[in-house]
Design an enzyme around this catalytic site. Sequence first.
Site, PDB file in Angstrom:
ATOM      1  N   GLY A  13       5.012   2.394   4.420  1.00  0.00           N
ATOM      2  CA  GLY A  13       5.644   2.722   3.143  1.00  0.00           C
ATOM      3  C   GLY A  13       6.136   4.154   3.069  1.00  0.00           C
ATOM      4  N   TYR A 162      -3.045   1.684 -13.551  1.00  0.00           N
ATOM      5  CA  TYR A 162      -2.539   2.475 -12.412  1.00  0.00           C
ATOM      6  C   TYR A 162      -1.900   3.766 -12.922  1.00  0.00           C
ATOM      7  CZ  TYR A 162       1.289   3.550  -9.064  1.00  0.00           C
ATOM      8  OH  TYR A 162       2.205   4.167  -8.238  1.00  0.00           O
TER       9      TYR A 162
HETATM   10  N1  NAP Z   1       6.552   2.163  -4.001  1.00  0.00           N
HETATM   11  C1  NAP Z   1       6.885   2.631  -5.195  1.00  0.00           C
HETATM   12  O1  NAP Z   1       7.830   2.132  -5.858  1.00  0.00           O
HETATM   13  C2  NAP Z   1       6.144   3.790  -5.792  1.00  0.00           C
HETATM   14  C3  NAP Z   1       6.584   4.317  -7.012  1.00  0.00           C
HETATM   15  C4  NAP Z   1       5.914   5.392  -7.567  1.00  0.00           C
HETATM   16  C5  NAP Z   1       4.836   5.939  -6.891  1.00  0.00           C
HETATM   17  N2  NAP Z   1       4.423   5.404  -5.698  1.00  0.00           N
HETATM   18  C6  NAP Z   1       3.286   6.033  -5.026  1.00  0.00           C
HETATM   19  O2  NAP Z   1       3.680   6.397  -3.719  1.00  0.00           O
HETATM   20  C7  NAP Z   1       2.560   6.331  -2.832  1.00  0.00           C
HETATM   21  C8  NAP Z   1       2.890   5.447  -1.651  1.00  0.00           C
HETATM   22  O3  NAP Z   1       3.229   4.186  -2.161  1.00  0.00           O
HETATM   23  P1  NAP Z   1       3.729   2.975  -1.234  1.00  0.00           P
HETATM   24  O4  NAP Z   1       4.515   2.099  -2.124  1.00  0.00           O
HETATM   25  O5  NAP Z   1       4.324   3.516   0.016  1.00  0.00           O
HETATM   26  O6  NAP Z   1       2.335   2.276  -0.950  1.00  0.00           O
HETATM   27  P2  NAP Z   1       1.947   1.193   0.175  1.00  0.00           P
HETATM   28  O7  NAP Z   1       3.134   0.398   0.543  1.00  0.00           O
HETATM   29  O8  NAP Z   1       0.766   0.448  -0.326  1.00  0.00           O
HETATM   30  O9  NAP Z   1       1.503   2.129   1.366  1.00  0.00           O
HETATM   31  C9  NAP Z   1       1.087   1.575   2.557  1.00  0.00           C
HETATM   32  C10 NAP Z   1       0.199   2.604   3.225  1.00  0.00           C
HETATM   33  O10 NAP Z   1      -0.957   2.816   2.427  1.00  0.00           O
HETATM   34  C11 NAP Z   1      -2.100   2.722   3.252  1.00  0.00           C
HETATM   35  N3  NAP Z   1      -3.261   2.411   2.438  1.00  0.00           N
HETATM   36  C12 NAP Z   1      -3.312   1.547   1.395  1.00  0.00           C
HETATM   37  N4  NAP Z   1      -4.563   1.518   0.890  1.00  0.00           N
HETATM   38  C13 NAP Z   1      -5.294   2.393   1.622  1.00  0.00           C
HETATM   39  C14 NAP Z   1      -6.651   2.792   1.589  1.00  0.00           C
HETATM   40  N5  NAP Z   1      -7.520   2.286   0.721  1.00  0.00           N
HETATM   41  N6  NAP Z   1      -7.061   3.706   2.501  1.00  0.00           N
HETATM   42  C15 NAP Z   1      -6.210   4.210   3.407  1.00  0.00           C
HETATM   43  N7  NAP Z   1      -4.924   3.862   3.491  1.00  0.00           N
HETATM   44  C16 NAP Z   1      -4.472   2.959   2.600  1.00  0.00           C
HETATM   45  C17 NAP Z   1      -1.721   1.653   4.234  1.00  0.00           C
HETATM   46  O11 NAP Z   1      -2.604   1.700   5.341  1.00  0.00           O
HETATM   47  P3  NAP Z   1      -3.021   0.346   6.118  1.00  0.00           P
HETATM   48  O12 NAP Z   1      -1.744  -0.115   6.734  1.00  0.00           O
HETATM   49  O13 NAP Z   1      -4.012   0.770   7.111  1.00  0.00           O
HETATM   50  O14 NAP Z   1      -3.542  -0.596   5.095  1.00  0.00           O
HETATM   51  C18 NAP Z   1      -0.308   2.104   4.566  1.00  0.00           C
HETATM   52  O15 NAP Z   1      -0.333   3.246   5.409  1.00  0.00           O
HETATM   53  C19 NAP Z   1       1.394   5.818  -3.680  1.00  0.00           C
HETATM   54  O16 NAP Z   1       0.661   6.903  -4.164  1.00  0.00           O
HETATM   55  C20 NAP Z   1       2.091   5.122  -4.837  1.00  0.00           C
HETATM   56  O17 NAP Z   1       1.272   5.063  -5.966  1.00  0.00           O
HETATM   57  C21 NAP Z   1       5.046   4.355  -5.140  1.00  0.00           C
END
Ligand code: NAP
Length: 289
Positions: A13, A162
């Site tokens: 991500g 969240y």
């Molecule tokens: N996507 C959006 O639209 C959005 C919008 C606003 C804010 N955000 C914020 O941006 C950040 C990244 O979001 P994302 O959408 O990229 O998330 P994501 O898709 O869930 O990110 C995937 C990554 O998170 C790791 N991960 C998940 N749970 C974990 C845990 N308990 N311990 C260690 N690693 C963990 C996964 O590792 P594994 O592969 O090992 O599981 C993978 O490296 C977050 O803080 C999210 O709240 C996202």
Amino acid sequence: MSARAVVTAGTGGIGLETAKGLAERGYAVTVVGRNAERGARAVEEVASVATAAAPRFVAADLASLQEVRALAAQLATEGPLRVLVNNVGAMFEWRRQSVDGVEASFAVNHLSPYLLTELLLEQLRAGAPGRIVNVTSGAVGLAKRTFDSVEPPGGYYGFHWYGRAKLAHLIYTLDLAERLRGSQVAVFAADPGGAATAMTSGTMTSPKIVSPPLRLLWPLVRRKFERSTAAPASVAARSSVFAATDASLDGRTGILIGPETVPVPLPRGAEDPRALENVLRLSRRLAPV
Ligand SMILES: NC(=O)c1ccc[n+]([C@@H]2O[C@H](COP(=O)([O-])OP(=O)(O)OC[C@H]3O[C@@H](n4cnc5c(N)ncnc54)[C@H](OP(=O)(O)O)[C@@H]3O)[C@@H](O)[C@H]2O)c1
């Protein structure tokens, strides 16, 4: 020797794209994630764009405070740290508890990065000038702004809980920036906007994540979610990479960087002194340093 940077949840991500952005800029990047296979793939991908030091993977489940402590202990033995990007975040469709018995949204989005940061402050001070970047979300705008207890009053709605946990972390972020003012460790919040990632595609398709009034408008809400999370993760990572590296931020701290990589106004409640007092009280009780 290259300066060290750590990106949590950096194996997929937005975190993976953030890690690539830092490696392109010459940092020796450590990506943290749970899954070793995904970790190995991420290291390959980051290495393919790295301009100086080789990246590496460290395994930790950041939903567990014990694993956060073990991770911090390992990182601490490795010397000064220039950049810490607390990118970990999660939204849960159903109410659940972490292994520590704490409501999971609060545990993963606030307590975990809070504890990791506090445990690495010495290494960050030693690596100064440096930066801490805490990834936030537009979801803070629809959050209850009371922090008398871990769980807000009322029913469980994943998106709002969240957002509230992200607000707790933003409140902490701004306070930390003040605490560290003058230390040459700057603290920023970065809002990625939105991206199509495992997190959004896994959770944002169910009306259960929003409160009953918004459920009535679900087709509209869903379309808004779809539109706002359509970007690639590489675009969403720009705010974190900017916050971690851009020279225009030298000498500044306590700023929220928006999705367009410019400082943006803080959301309502982010500087509320009573909320800060309660967030700090909960954090110190549940995740003692
Ligand atoms: N996507 C959006 O639209 C959005 C919008 C606003 C804010 N955000 C914020 O941006 C950040 C990244 O979001 P994302 O959408 O990229 O998330 P994501 O898709 O869930 O990110 C995937 C990554 O998170 C790791 N991960 C998940 N749970 C974990 C845990 N308990 N311990 C260690 N690693 C963990 C996964 O590792 P594994 O592969 O090992 O599981 C993978 O490296 C977050 O803080 C999210 O709240 C996202």
